[in-house]
Design a protein around this motif. Structure first.
Motif, PDB file in Angstrom:
ATOM      1  N   PRO A   1     -51.758  45.199  73.634  1.00 63.90           N
ATOM      2  CA  PRO A   1     -50.586  45.945  73.206  1.00 63.90           C
ATOM      3  C   PRO A   1     -49.630  46.254  74.363  1.00 63.90           C
ATOM      4  O   PRO A   1     -48.562  46.793  74.131  1.00 63.90           O
ATOM      5  CB  PRO A   1     -51.188  47.246  72.664  1.00 63.90           C
ATOM      6  CG  PRO A   1     -52.466  47.412  73.426  1.00 63.90           C
ATOM      7  CD  PRO A   1     -52.909  46.071  73.918  1.00 63.90           C
ATOM      8  N   VAL A   2     -50.011  45.913  75.600  1.00 65.15           N
ATOM      9  CA  VAL A   2     -49.120  46.185  76.739  1.00 65.15           C
ATOM     10  C   VAL A   2     -48.477  44.883  77.195  1.00 65.15           C
ATOM     11  O   VAL A   2     -49.144  43.873  77.347  1.00 65.15           O
ATOM     12  CB  VAL A   2     -49.894  46.803  77.926  1.00 65.15           C
ATOM     13  CG1 VAL A   2     -48.925  47.280  78.988  1.00 65.15           C
ATOM     14  CG2 VAL A   2     -50.776  47.936  77.447  1.00 65.15           C
ATOM     15  N   PHE A   3     -47.173  44.925  77.395  1.00 64.40           N
ATOM     16  CA  PHE A   3     -46.481  43.710  77.817  1.00 64.40           C
ATOM     17  C   PHE A   3     -45.181  44.037  78.532  1.00 64.40           C
ATOM     18  O   PHE A   3     -44.690  45.172  78.491  1.00 64.40           O
ATOM     19  CB  PHE A   3     -46.191  42.811  76.622  1.00 64.40           C
ATOM     20  CG  PHE A   3     -45.475  43.499  75.505  1.00 64.40           C
ATOM     21  CD1 PHE A   3     -44.086  43.521  75.463  1.00 64.40           C
ATOM     22  CD2 PHE A   3     -46.167  44.140  74.490  1.00 64.40           C
ATOM     23  CE1 PHE A   3     -43.409  44.166  74.447  1.00 64.40           C
ATOM     24  CE2 PHE A   3     -45.493  44.798  73.462  1.00 64.40           C
ATOM     25  CZ  PHE A   3     -44.116  44.806  73.437  1.00 64.40           C
ATOM     26  N   GLU A   4     -44.652  43.037  79.201  1.00 63.37           N
ATOM     27  CA  GLU A   4     -43.372  43.162  79.898  1.00 63.37           C
ATOM     28  C   GLU A   4     -42.289  42.441  79.106  1.00 63.37           C
ATOM     29  O   GLU A   4     -42.411  41.252  78.813  1.00 63.37           O
ATOM     30  CB  GLU A   4     -43.463  42.498  81.283  1.00 63.37           C
ATOM     31  CG  GLU A   4     -44.315  43.246  82.290  1.00 63.37           C
ATOM     32  CD  GLU A   4     -43.607  44.472  82.866  1.00 63.37           C
ATOM     33  OE1 GLU A   4     -42.441  44.314  83.310  1.00 63.37           O
ATOM     34  OE2 GLU A   4     -44.207  45.565  82.854  1.00 63.37           O
TER      35      GLU A   4
ATOM     36  N   ARG B   1     -40.318  56.145  71.357  1.00 56.10           N
ATOM     37  CA  ARG B   1     -41.231  56.760  72.328  1.00 56.10           C
ATOM     38  C   ARG B   1     -41.537  58.198  71.916  1.00 56.10           C
ATOM     39  O   ARG B   1     -42.689  58.616  71.857  1.00 56.10           O
ATOM     40  CB  ARG B   1     -40.599  56.732  73.724  1.00 56.10           C
ATOM     41  CG  ARG B   1     -41.431  57.435  74.805  1.00 56.10           C
ATOM     42  CD  ARG B   1     -40.867  57.237  76.207  1.00 56.10           C
ATOM     43  NE  ARG B   1     -39.431  57.467  76.331  1.00 56.10           N
ATOM     44  CZ  ARG B   1     -38.840  58.654  76.247  1.00 56.10           C
ATOM     45  NH1 ARG B   1     -39.551  59.750  76.040  1.00 56.10           N
ATOM     46  NH2 ARG B   1     -37.526  58.754  76.363  1.00 56.10           N
ATOM     47  N   ARG B   2     -40.492  58.955  71.584  1.00 60.72           N
ATOM     48  CA  ARG B   2     -40.677  60.352  71.198  1.00 60.72           C
ATOM     49  C   ARG B   2     -41.570  60.486  69.963  1.00 60.72           C
ATOM     50  O   ARG B   2     -42.323  61.434  69.829  1.00 60.72           O
ATOM     51  CB  ARG B   2     -39.307  61.003  70.931  1.00 60.72           C
ATOM     52  CG  ARG B   2     -38.769  61.784  72.137  1.00 60.72           C
ATOM     53  CD  ARG B   2     -37.375  62.326  71.884  1.00 60.72           C
ATOM     54  NE  ARG B   2     -36.368  61.566  72.617  1.00 60.72           N
ATOM     55  CZ  ARG B   2     -35.352  60.923  72.055  1.00 60.72           C
ATOM     56  NH1 ARG B   2     -35.182  60.958  70.751  1.00 60.72           N
ATOM     57  NH2 ARG B   2     -34.495  60.255  72.811  1.00 60.72           N
ATOM     58  N   ARG B   3     -41.484  59.480  69.083  1.00 59.83           N
ATOM     59  CA  ARG B   3     -42.327  59.508  67.881  1.00 59.83           C
ATOM     60  C   ARG B   3     -43.749  59.035  68.163  1.00 59.83           C
ATOM     61  O   ARG B   3     -44.576  58.952  67.257  1.00 59.83           O
ATOM     62  CB  ARG B   3     -41.716  58.588  66.822  1.00 59.83           C
ATOM     63  CG  ARG B   3     -40.839  59.315  65.852  1.00 59.83           C
ATOM     64  CD  ARG B   3     -40.133  58.339  64.943  1.00 59.83           C
ATOM     65  NE  ARG B   3     -38.702  58.359  65.168  1.00 59.83           N
ATOM     66  CZ  ARG B   3     -37.849  57.485  64.630  1.00 59.83           C
ATOM     67  NH1 ARG B   3     -38.298  56.506  63.859  1.00 59.83           N
ATOM     68  NH2 ARG B   3     -36.568  57.582  64.862  1.00 59.83           N
ATOM     69  N   GLY B   4     -43.997  58.639  69.414  1.00 52.62           N
ATOM     70  CA  GLY B   4     -45.330  58.182  69.763  1.00 52.62           C
ATOM     71  C   GLY B   4     -45.637  56.765  69.295  1.00 52.62           C
ATOM     72  O   GLY B   4     -46.786  56.348  69.251  1.00 52.62           O
ATOM     73  N   TRP B   5     -44.600  55.996  68.959  1.00 51.61           N
ATOM     74  CA  TRP B   5     -44.824  54.631  68.487  1.00 51.61           C
ATOM     75  C   TRP B   5     -44.966  53.656  69.643  1.00 51.61           C
ATOM     76  O   TRP B   5     -45.488  52.563  69.484  1.00 51.61           O
ATOM     77  CB  TRP B   5     -43.706  54.177  67.558  1.00 51.61           C
ATOM     78  CG  TRP B   5     -43.706  54.937  66.268  1.00 51.61           C
ATOM     79  CD1 TRP B   5     -44.625  55.868  65.856  1.00 51.61           C
ATOM     80  CD2 TRP B   5     -42.744  54.837  65.209  1.00 51.61           C
ATOM     81  NE1 TRP B   5     -44.288  56.353  64.625  1.00 51.61           N
ATOM     82  CE2 TRP B   5     -43.151  55.737  64.201  1.00 51.61           C
ATOM     83  CE3 TRP B   5     -41.588  54.076  65.029  1.00 51.61           C
ATOM     84  CZ2 TRP B   5     -42.422  55.890  63.011  1.00 51.61           C
ATOM     85  CZ3 TRP B   5     -40.871  54.229  63.851  1.00 51.61           C
ATOM     86  CH2 TRP B   5     -41.279  55.127  62.858  1.00 51.61           C
TER      87      TRP B   5
ATOM     88  N   ARG C   1     -45.070  53.447  74.300  1.00 48.99           N
ATOM     89  CA  ARG C   1     -45.079  54.088  75.599  1.00 48.99           C
ATOM     90  C   ARG C   1     -44.334  53.153  76.530  1.00 48.99           C
ATOM     91  O   ARG C   1     -44.519  51.930  76.458  1.00 48.99           O
ATOM     92  CB  ARG C   1     -46.538  54.214  76.055  1.00 48.99           C
ATOM     93  CG  ARG C   1     -46.880  55.465  76.820  1.00 48.99           C
ATOM     94  CD  ARG C   1     -48.380  55.520  76.995  1.00 48.99           C
ATOM     95  NE  ARG C   1     -49.076  55.513  75.696  1.00 48.99           N
ATOM     96  CZ  ARG C   1     -49.914  56.474  75.301  1.00 48.99           C
ATOM     97  NH1 ARG C   1     -50.158  57.494  76.095  1.00 48.99           N
ATOM     98  NH2 ARG C   1     -50.511  56.417  74.134  1.00 48.99           N
ATOM     99  N   LEU C   2     -43.463  53.671  77.385  1.00 45.35           N
ATOM    100  CA  LEU C   2     -42.699  52.821  78.287  1.00 45.35           C
ATOM    101  C   LEU C   2     -43.254  52.925  79.708  1.00 45.35           C
ATOM    102  O   LEU C   2     -43.434  54.026  80.230  1.00 45.35           O
ATOM    103  CB  LEU C   2     -41.222  53.225  78.259  1.00 45.35           C
ATOM    104  CG  LEU C   2     -40.540  53.117  76.886  1.00 45.35           C
ATOM    105  CD1 LEU C   2     -39.119  53.649  76.932  1.00 45.35           C
ATOM    106  CD2 LEU C   2     -40.550  51.673  76.400  1.00 45.35           C
TER     107      LEU C   2
ATOM    108  N   HIS D   1     -39.160  47.884  81.611  1.00 47.02           N
ATOM    109  CA  HIS D   1     -39.507  46.674  80.869  1.00 47.02           C
ATOM    110  C   HIS D   1     -40.925  46.675  80.312  1.00 47.02           C
ATOM    111  O   HIS D   1     -41.231  45.911  79.402  1.00 47.02           O
ATOM    112  CB  HIS D   1     -39.292  45.440  81.748  1.00 47.02           C
ATOM    113  CG  HIS D   1     -37.861  45.210  82.089  1.00 47.02           C
ATOM    114  ND1 HIS D   1     -37.452  44.392  83.118  1.00 47.02           N
ATOM    115  CD2 HIS D   1     -36.734  45.702  81.543  1.00 47.02           C
ATOM    116  CE1 HIS D   1     -36.138  44.407  83.188  1.00 47.02           C
ATOM    117  NE2 HIS D   1     -35.672  45.195  82.244  1.00 47.02           N
ATOM    118  N   GLY D   2     -41.789  47.508  80.891  1.00 44.46           N
ATOM    119  CA  GLY D   2     -43.156  47.561  80.393  1.00 44.46           C
ATOM    120  C   GLY D   2     -43.220  48.351  79.095  1.00 44.46           C
ATOM    121  O   GLY D   2     -42.680  49.451  78.999  1.00 44.46           O
ATOM    122  N   VAL D   3     -43.853  47.768  78.088  1.00 45.30           N
ATOM    123  CA  VAL D   3     -43.942  48.427  76.789  1.00 45.30           C
ATOM    124  C   VAL D   3     -45.387  48.408  76.308  1.00 45.30           C
ATOM    125  O   VAL D   3     -46.080  47.404  76.468  1.00 45.30           O
ATOM    126  CB  VAL D   3     -43.060  47.718  75.739  1.00 45.30           C
ATOM    127  CG1 VAL D   3     -43.213  48.374  74.381  1.00 45.30           C
ATOM    128  CG2 VAL D   3     -41.602  47.736  76.173  1.00 45.30           C
TER     129      VAL D   3
END
Lengths: 248, 248
Positions: B187-190, B217-221, B223-224, B228-230
């Motif tokens: 789930p983590v990617f650039e 992000r605020r909704r917790g959907w 994380r940054l 560029h990292g998501v």
DNA sequence: CGGCACTTTGATCGTGGTCAATAAGTGTGG
DNA sequence: CCACACTTATTGACCACGATCAAAGTGCCG
């Protein structure tokens, strides 16, 4: 050029012979153009003629893709229905255009007649076999598919970057262009669409389409004869808008 | 499903043999999949390997279409430039994707590398000849073209009917999907894109993209991690948005 | 003529665009 | 390694285009 209605300018002098489309719009047919008499006869054996009333579906989104259609007369639109009921039109189709061709097993889009329409319905299996037996026909279809892709990309630019006025202008210009390619000249024509149809094609509401048409009329760029009759007067101005020249 | 980045899941175990793409992303290659050794050798003879730095153009809109590219590593985007300077991106391309294929004589779209990229550049003439000599390859390309058309139609629906949030969600989901198809799970990617790139793809401004990412992000959907990292946390929620379920 | 679907126009609202300032990254050279 | 410059991202304040809600008006077919 930005095309919002499908435009495939492939003359087909041969089509009238093996089949009964003489004199109709399907003289200009993307499909038949490169076909000799053999393939045409094969095709005629596994195809039939279907007539549609306005708003009749040719096929539904999600249906198994059992047939390929060639529109002979009239106009149709191809559209996507979203789960919540919103719908988006992908383009208009006219005489000679191919509908329902896909390499998938189901139709990803639905299609419905706008005006009354006549189409040639071809069995998908026969059609695939025909493609396989005639490599030049397959090449022709690749070309057709590439053109449709290019047109969809034009449409995408319009929805992504054009203002309401630019979108409506692009629609009018490309509609007139499609007519001319089919041998219907002249600046006066009947739109087969309601304002709502245009909105679904352009990503606008029907009210915005109506207001924009009125604005064009007030500027003297077009004259409206009833709700659907349109006379393009300032074609140059509309074309400039449709090309994305912006305000400069 | 609504795809905003190109997704063509055609595994190609053979490609590593005749050519030097072993171990790289191009194992998943739309082009080579159905090719035997003969065609592959033909291809290798008239192709070369080209390396691009970030923001290097692969080809420009309007250039004569002299080459077809197969992206091997990295990411690129395909875009249209309007006369007044506005630009619209048509999609992203990744390892294994084909760029610059057209039946026209000129490129209707430009392409540029996003991250660094490596591509296989094939002479157009040789490529056409190859298609002609290998009907199964041509059939495969028709399929490829039909898929790209379907993806462009998905994109069109997004620009025509989606809100800003739905568009950004659709982008994120389809980007992750494209990664997964190429064997990059997790789930983590650039992101290879700036906010401006995403805006040009989605018909939004960079500010709107940024605000929407912040809202997610605020909704917790998500994380940054840096710009560029998501990290996708609420994938289900984003997928639901991306499918066009609306508020219901 | 009546009924109905479509169109036009108006008033108001809201999403996303624009303009602007600050902050966070990123890369380069001392 | 840090200082500095530059690009990219974030956030805020305000604005405008097009959406929404509402009401006439028009045309068409029975």
């Amino acid at each position: 050029m930005v095309a919002l209605t499908t435009v495939r300018p492939l003359l087909d002098p041969a089509c009238g012979q093996a089949d009964d489309c003489t004199g109709c719009e399907a003289r200009i047919v993307g499909l038949c153009a490169p076909m000799g008499h053999g393939p045409l006869e094969e095709l005629a054996a596994s195809s039939d003629r279907v007539v549609f009333s306005p708003r009749d579906p040719l096929f539904h989104q999600g249906d198994p893709a059992r047939h390929v259609f060639i529109l002979r007369e009239g106009a149709a639109r191809v559209l996507r229905l979203l789960p919540d009921g919103r719908q988006a039109a992908m383009g208009l189709r006219f005489g000679g255009d191919v509908l329902g061709f896909t390499t998938a097993s189901e139709h990803g889009l639905g299609a419905e007649a706008l005006s009354g329409a006549v189409a040639c319905r071809i069995d998908r299996r026969s059609f695939d076999g025909l493609l396989r037996r005639h490599p030049d026909l397959e090449r022709h279809f690749l070309d057709l598919c590439a053109r449709e892709l290019a047109e969809t990309q034009d449409h995408l630019v319009a929805l992504g970057r054009f203002t309401a006025e630019e979108r409506v202008a692009a629609f009018l210009v490309s509609f007139v262009h499609a007519r001319e390619l089919r041998g219907f000249g002249g600046p006066v024509f009947e739109l087969p669409t309601t304002r709502a149809d245009m909105g679904e094609l352009l990503g606008l509401t029907l009210e915005t389409v109506s207001r924009t048409m009125s604005a064009f009329r007030r500027r003297g760029w077009l004259r409206l004869h009833g709700a659907h009759g349109v006379e393009l007067v300032g074609r140059k101005a509309l074309e400039s808008l449709a090309e994305g020249n912006g305000t400069d």
